[in-house]
Design a protein around this motif. Structure first.
Motif, PDB file in Angstrom:
ATOM      1  N   ALA A 177       5.922  -4.614   0.673  1.00 34.44           N
ATOM      2  CA  ALA A 177       5.867  -5.890   1.384  1.00 34.44           C
ATOM      3  C   ALA A 177       4.443  -6.418   1.543  1.00 34.44           C
ATOM      4  O   ALA A 177       4.233  -7.375   2.282  1.00 34.44           O
ATOM      5  CB  ALA A 177       6.533  -5.748   2.746  1.00 34.44           C
ATOM      6  N   HIS A 178       3.468  -5.801   0.871  1.00 36.31           N
ATOM      7  CA  HIS A 178       2.088  -6.279   0.998  1.00 36.31           C
ATOM      8  C   HIS A 178       1.439  -6.521  -0.360  1.00 36.31           C
ATOM      9  O   HIS A 178       0.401  -5.930  -0.681  1.00 36.31           O
ATOM     10  CB  HIS A 178       1.269  -5.300   1.843  1.00 36.31           C
ATOM     11  CG  HIS A 178       1.585  -5.420   3.302  1.00 36.31           C
ATOM     12  ND1 HIS A 178       1.093  -6.439   4.084  1.00 36.31           N
ATOM     13  CD2 HIS A 178       2.387  -4.684   4.101  1.00 36.31           C
ATOM     14  CE1 HIS A 178       1.556  -6.318   5.314  1.00 36.31           C
ATOM     15  NE2 HIS A 178       2.351  -5.263   5.351  1.00 36.31           N
ATOM     16  N   PRO A 179       2.047  -7.394  -1.173  1.00 36.29           N
ATOM     17  CA  PRO A 179       1.423  -7.711  -2.460  1.00 36.29           C
ATOM     18  C   PRO A 179       0.099  -8.424  -2.249  1.00 36.29           C
ATOM     19  O   PRO A 179      -0.140  -9.044  -1.207  1.00 36.29           O
ATOM     20  CB  PRO A 179       2.454  -8.651  -3.115  1.00 36.29           C
ATOM     21  CG  PRO A 179       3.227  -9.238  -1.988  1.00 36.29           C
ATOM     22  CD  PRO A 179       3.256  -8.179  -0.914  1.00 36.29           C
ATOM     23  N   VAL A 226       3.268   4.923   2.738  1.00 37.26           N
ATOM     24  CA  VAL A 226       2.118   4.063   2.442  1.00 37.26           C
ATOM     25  C   VAL A 226       2.620   2.632   2.569  1.00 37.26           C
ATOM     26  O   VAL A 226       3.505   2.211   1.826  1.00 37.26           O
ATOM     27  CB  VAL A 226       1.559   4.316   1.027  1.00 37.26           C
ATOM     28  CG1 VAL A 226       0.351   3.415   0.769  1.00 37.26           C
ATOM     29  CG2 VAL A 226       1.178   5.777   0.847  1.00 37.26           C
ATOM     30  N   HIS A 227       2.053   1.894   3.507  1.00 39.48           N
ATOM     31  CA  HIS A 227       2.588   0.569   3.832  1.00 39.48           C
ATOM     32  C   HIS A 227       1.791  -0.554   3.186  1.00 39.48           C
ATOM     33  O   HIS A 227       2.336  -1.628   2.936  1.00 39.48           O
ATOM     34  CB  HIS A 227       2.580   0.411   5.362  1.00 39.48           C
ATOM     35  CG  HIS A 227       3.164  -0.873   5.842  1.00 39.48           C
ATOM     36  ND1 HIS A 227       4.517  -1.164   5.742  1.00 39.48           N
ATOM     37  CD2 HIS A 227       2.587  -1.970   6.417  1.00 39.48           C
ATOM     38  CE1 HIS A 227       4.739  -2.366   6.245  1.00 39.48           C
ATOM     39  NE2 HIS A 227       3.594  -2.880   6.652  1.00 39.48           N
ATOM     40  N   ASP A 228       0.523  -0.328   2.921  1.00 38.47           N
ATOM     41  CA  ASP A 228      -0.357  -1.418   2.483  1.00 38.47           C
ATOM     42  C   ASP A 228      -1.436  -0.828   1.584  1.00 38.47           C
ATOM     43  O   ASP A 228      -1.576   0.405   1.469  1.00 38.47           O
ATOM     44  CB  ASP A 228      -0.987  -2.078   3.730  1.00 38.47           C
ATOM     45  CG  ASP A 228      -1.559  -3.465   3.470  1.00 38.47           C
ATOM     46  OD1 ASP A 228      -1.567  -3.914   2.312  1.00 38.47           O
ATOM     47  OD2 ASP A 228      -2.029  -4.096   4.447  1.00 38.47           O
ATOM     48  N   TRP A 293      -1.332   0.912   9.360  1.00 37.89           N
ATOM     49  CA  TRP A 293      -0.286   0.130   8.702  1.00 37.89           C
ATOM     50  C   TRP A 293      -0.946  -0.887   7.777  1.00 37.89           C
ATOM     51  O   TRP A 293      -0.536  -1.046   6.645  1.00 37.89           O
ATOM     52  CB  TRP A 293       0.565  -0.633   9.726  1.00 37.89           C
ATOM     53  CG  TRP A 293       1.336   0.208  10.690  1.00 37.89           C
ATOM     54  CD1 TRP A 293       1.070   0.408  12.018  1.00 37.89           C
ATOM     55  CD2 TRP A 293       2.537   0.953  10.427  1.00 37.89           C
ATOM     56  NE1 TRP A 293       2.016   1.228  12.575  1.00 37.89           N
ATOM     57  CE2 TRP A 293       2.927   1.567  11.628  1.00 37.89           C
ATOM     58  CE3 TRP A 293       3.312   1.153   9.280  1.00 37.89           C
ATOM     59  CZ2 TRP A 293       4.061   2.377  11.729  1.00 37.89           C
ATOM     60  CZ3 TRP A 293       4.441   1.952   9.361  1.00 37.89           C
ATOM     61  CH2 TRP A 293       4.802   2.559  10.577  1.00 37.89           C
ATOM     62  N   HIS A 294      -1.973  -1.566   8.296  1.00 38.70           N
ATOM     63  CA  HIS A 294      -2.440  -2.786   7.643  1.00 38.70           C
ATOM     64  C   HIS A 294      -3.932  -2.781   7.309  1.00 38.70           C
ATOM     65  O   HIS A 294      -4.755  -2.367   8.108  1.00 38.70           O
ATOM     66  CB  HIS A 294      -2.137  -3.993   8.546  1.00 38.70           C
ATOM     67  CG  HIS A 294      -0.670  -4.180   8.737  1.00 38.70           C
ATOM     68  ND1 HIS A 294      -0.065  -4.267   9.962  1.00 38.70           N
ATOM     69  CD2 HIS A 294       0.323  -4.258   7.815  1.00 38.70           C
ATOM     70  CE1 HIS A 294       1.231  -4.393   9.790  1.00 38.70           C
ATOM     71  NE2 HIS A 294       1.501  -4.394   8.512  1.00 38.70           N
ATOM     72  N   MET A 295      -4.213  -3.291   6.153  1.00 37.42           N
ATOM     73  CA  MET A 295      -5.587  -3.486   5.718  1.00 37.42           C
ATOM     74  C   MET A 295      -5.844  -5.000   5.682  1.00 37.42           C
ATOM     75  O   MET A 295      -5.002  -5.767   5.194  1.00 37.42           O
ATOM     76  CB  MET A 295      -5.773  -2.932   4.313  1.00 37.42           C
ATOM     77  CG  MET A 295      -4.811  -1.802   3.943  1.00 37.42           C
ATOM     78  SD  MET A 295      -5.424  -0.186   4.250  1.00 37.42           S
ATOM     79  CE  MET A 295      -5.971   0.240   2.602  1.00 37.42           C
ATOM     80  N   PHE A 471       7.097 -10.094  11.455  1.00 36.98           N
ATOM     81  CA  PHE A 471       6.074  -9.248  10.848  1.00 36.98           C
ATOM     82  C   PHE A 471       5.049 -10.095  10.069  1.00 36.98           C
ATOM     83  O   PHE A 471       3.939 -10.297  10.544  1.00 36.98           O
ATOM     84  CB  PHE A 471       6.719  -8.200   9.945  1.00 36.98           C
ATOM     85  CG  PHE A 471       7.649  -7.279  10.691  1.00 36.98           C
ATOM     86  CD1 PHE A 471       7.181  -6.505  11.744  1.00 36.98           C
ATOM     87  CD2 PHE A 471       9.000  -7.202  10.379  1.00 36.98           C
ATOM     88  CE1 PHE A 471       8.029  -5.660  12.448  1.00 36.98           C
ATOM     89  CE2 PHE A 471       9.855  -6.354  11.077  1.00 36.98           C
ATOM     90  CZ  PHE A 471       9.380  -5.589  12.111  1.00 36.98           C
ATOM     91  N   HIS A 472       5.450 -10.581   8.903  1.00 34.31           N
ATOM     92  CA  HIS A 472       4.451 -11.214   8.028  1.00 34.31           C
ATOM     93  C   HIS A 472       4.947 -12.543   7.456  1.00 34.31           C
ATOM     94  O   HIS A 472       6.145 -12.763   7.329  1.00 34.31           O
ATOM     95  CB  HIS A 472       4.111 -10.278   6.872  1.00 34.31           C
ATOM     96  CG  HIS A 472       3.602  -8.952   7.327  1.00 34.31           C
ATOM     97  ND1 HIS A 472       2.387  -8.796   7.964  1.00 34.31           N
ATOM     98  CD2 HIS A 472       4.141  -7.707   7.262  1.00 34.31           C
ATOM     99  CE1 HIS A 472       2.200  -7.516   8.252  1.00 34.31           C
ATOM    100  NE2 HIS A 472       3.250  -6.836   7.847  1.00 34.31           N
ATOM    101  N   GLY A 473       3.958 -13.365   7.100  1.00 32.75           N
ATOM    102  CA  GLY A 473       4.286 -14.668   6.541  1.00 32.75           C
ATOM    103  C   GLY A 473       3.302 -15.077   5.475  1.00 32.75           C
ATOM    104  O   GLY A 473       2.349 -14.353   5.147  1.00 32.75           O
TER     105      GLY A 473
HETATM  106 FE   LIG Z   1       3.208  -4.792   7.307  1.00 30.20          FE
END
Ligand SMILES: [Fe+2]
Length: 483
Positions: A177-179, A226-228, A293-295, A471-473
């Motif tokens: 989910a983090h292209p 691994v999320h991101d 979670w996030h970079m 979460f994300h947009g």
């Molecule tokens: Fe995320």
């Protein structure tokens, strides 16, 4: 259409005010023109905001086991000629439709094991919740979920088209989910974690249409999460946390993924650097244990060092906080702080790893044109009160080089979502965020000037229904009709 089974007052009794924002399933609406509460829609805002999140955290009175298991719902706001139109739709996944028909949860997920006798549970696939992020392509919107294929939706109507293999994915193949989109070439880099006795990261490079053109594989040191990742100049960099997933409980479905994972700090965090051209490994090495979670972004500096800004947790307790989130009253402390990691990809060592701020900061982003390149602004959600049970109440901009901070803390009882950056033709851009007002039970879309957040919103648009915290947009520009 979901059934409203929770009473908002009853659910939120004795809990923080933000809990009112998740007390009821999201209600679909629109397309409907959005009324302006304050300010005016910037005339140069042409395009669409898309946001994904868990729209529904309960069914027939049963709460999901973890925030990550809520069914995905998409908010779209189309901006044109100084006006805005909004709509909200659930992603019509096969799992959502079957569970809606049965009026109960049927499938295992991130937090929930399968139900039923052993022989029925064995090897059951989790529900693809399609709830984590969105990728806007020229002819479709993808609803992303990290353990399976994306779902394609209509960019205008949000009608669900169905699962999309991007030309190459096999059924259930993970597409995270983090292209990351290269701002120069338009190529899209992404990955998926494939779990097994020999777990690995599957790497993807797509063209600007989303079609996968190149794949690679790099082994993982353990069965993990691994999320991101970051695009950093010539590299893709993964920070593999010391979290270990026990496969047997997953295979036999005794536990959901969330409860089958354990914190093993003795393993440290493993840094894996990949050549973005060949998708082959350049180096890997271990360093101190932490979880992220996030970079926010990565790049290669003039001195050759790879720089990564990310939100760092001391351990994996954040997963428990996110599990408790669905109750509206989390009690497990978990604080993410913005850090800057500098590493030497060739010599395989850490040069420095220091906090950028004392603030609690999550959902870090940079302007799309800075992805993979040096950035001078990191936007993020922050908490003005470092209380475990509280949710974010502000949006910040941090210059990671000078340390200069620009903070917008919303009125008491108002809670923003992840910021989305919209570039302008000239000058600094806009920051868009969905804000829930717990006093009024109302969600708004607020537009802030990216170079002066503290001045407050230049425009506030009323949304006709409460949008549960997402979460994300992303933002997709459209050419102005005047240009
Ligand atoms: Fe995320």
């Amino acid at each position: 259409m979901p059934t409203l089974t929770h009473d908002r007052d009853a659910f939120s009794q004795g809990k923080p005010l933000w809990s009112r924002g998740i007390a009821q399933p999201a209600v679909e609406f629109g397309p409907i023109p959005l009324s302006v509460i304050a300010g005016q829609v910037p005339a140069d805002l042409h395009g669409s905001l898309y946001r994904n999140g868990a729209g529904q955290l309960e069914r027939a009175g049963q709460l999901v086991d973890h925030w990550f298991d809520g069914d995905g719902g998409i908010l779209a706001i189309h901006f044109s000629q100084g006006g805005a139109t909004g709509l909200y739709r659930y992603v019509q996944t096969q799992g959502l439709q079957a569970e809606a028909a049965a009026n109960r949860y049927l499938y295992p997920g991130y937090g929930k094991p399968a139900a039923g006798p052993f022989w029925q549970r064995l090897g059951t696939q989790p529900k693809n919740a399609a709830n984590t992020s969105v990728l806007a392509l020229p002819d479709k919107l993808l609803a992303l979920w990290e353990a399976g294929n994306p779902h394609a939706l209509d960019l205008d109507t949000l009608d669900t088209v169905g699962l999309d293999d991007l030309g190459s994915l096999s059924p259930h193949q993970p597409y995270s989910a983090h292209p990351k989109r290269d701002p120069q070439t338009g190529d899209i880099y992404n990955f998926g974690v494939v779990l097994g006795r020999r777990s690995y990261i599957q790497l993807y490079r797509s063209d600007g249409t989303g079609q996968i053109r190149q794949q690679g594989q790099i082994p993982l040191p353990r069965t993990t999460l691994v999320h991101d990742f970051v695009l950093a100049g010539p590299y893709l960099v993964f920070l593999v946390p010391p979290v270990v997933l026990s496969l047997w409980p997953i295979l036999f479905q005794n536990k959901g993924f969330s409860d089958a994972m354990g914190w093993r700090p003795q393993y440290g965090t493993q840094v894996i650097v990949v050549d973005r051209q060949t998708l082959e490994e350049v180096s890997r090495f271990e360093t101190d244990p932490w979880f992220q979670w996030h970079m926010g972004n990565g790049y290669q500096g003039a001195d050759g060092a790879v720089v990564i800004d990310y939100s760092r947790y001391d351990n994996f307790d954040t997963n428990q906080w996110l599990k408790e989130f669905v109750t509206g009253h989390p009690t497990t402390p978990a604080t993410g702080r913005l850090f800057r990691l500098r590493l030497d990809a060739i010599a395989s060592n850490i040069l420095s790893n220091e906090p950028l701020s004392d603030l609690e900061g999550e959902f870090p982003i940079v302007p799309p044109h800075a992805v993979g390149h040096p950035h001078d602004a990191l936007f993020f959600c922050h908490k003005s009160q470092p209380k475990t049970e509280e949710y974010f109440d502000g949006i910040g901009r941090l210059d990671p080089n000078s340390g200069a901070l620009d903070l917008m803390t919303f009125a008491q009882g108002c809670y923003p979502s992840e910021p989305t950056y919209v570039a302008k033709a000239q000058g600094s851009g806009w920051i868009l965020t969905v804000v829930f007002d717990g006093h009024r039970d109302q969600s708004t879309l607020q537009i802030l000037s990216a170079d002066n957040l503290a001045a407050g919103p230049v425009c506030v648009l009323a949304l006709p229904e409460v949008i549960p915290f997402g979460f994300h947009g992303t933002w997709q520009s459209k050419p102005s009709s005047n240009s």
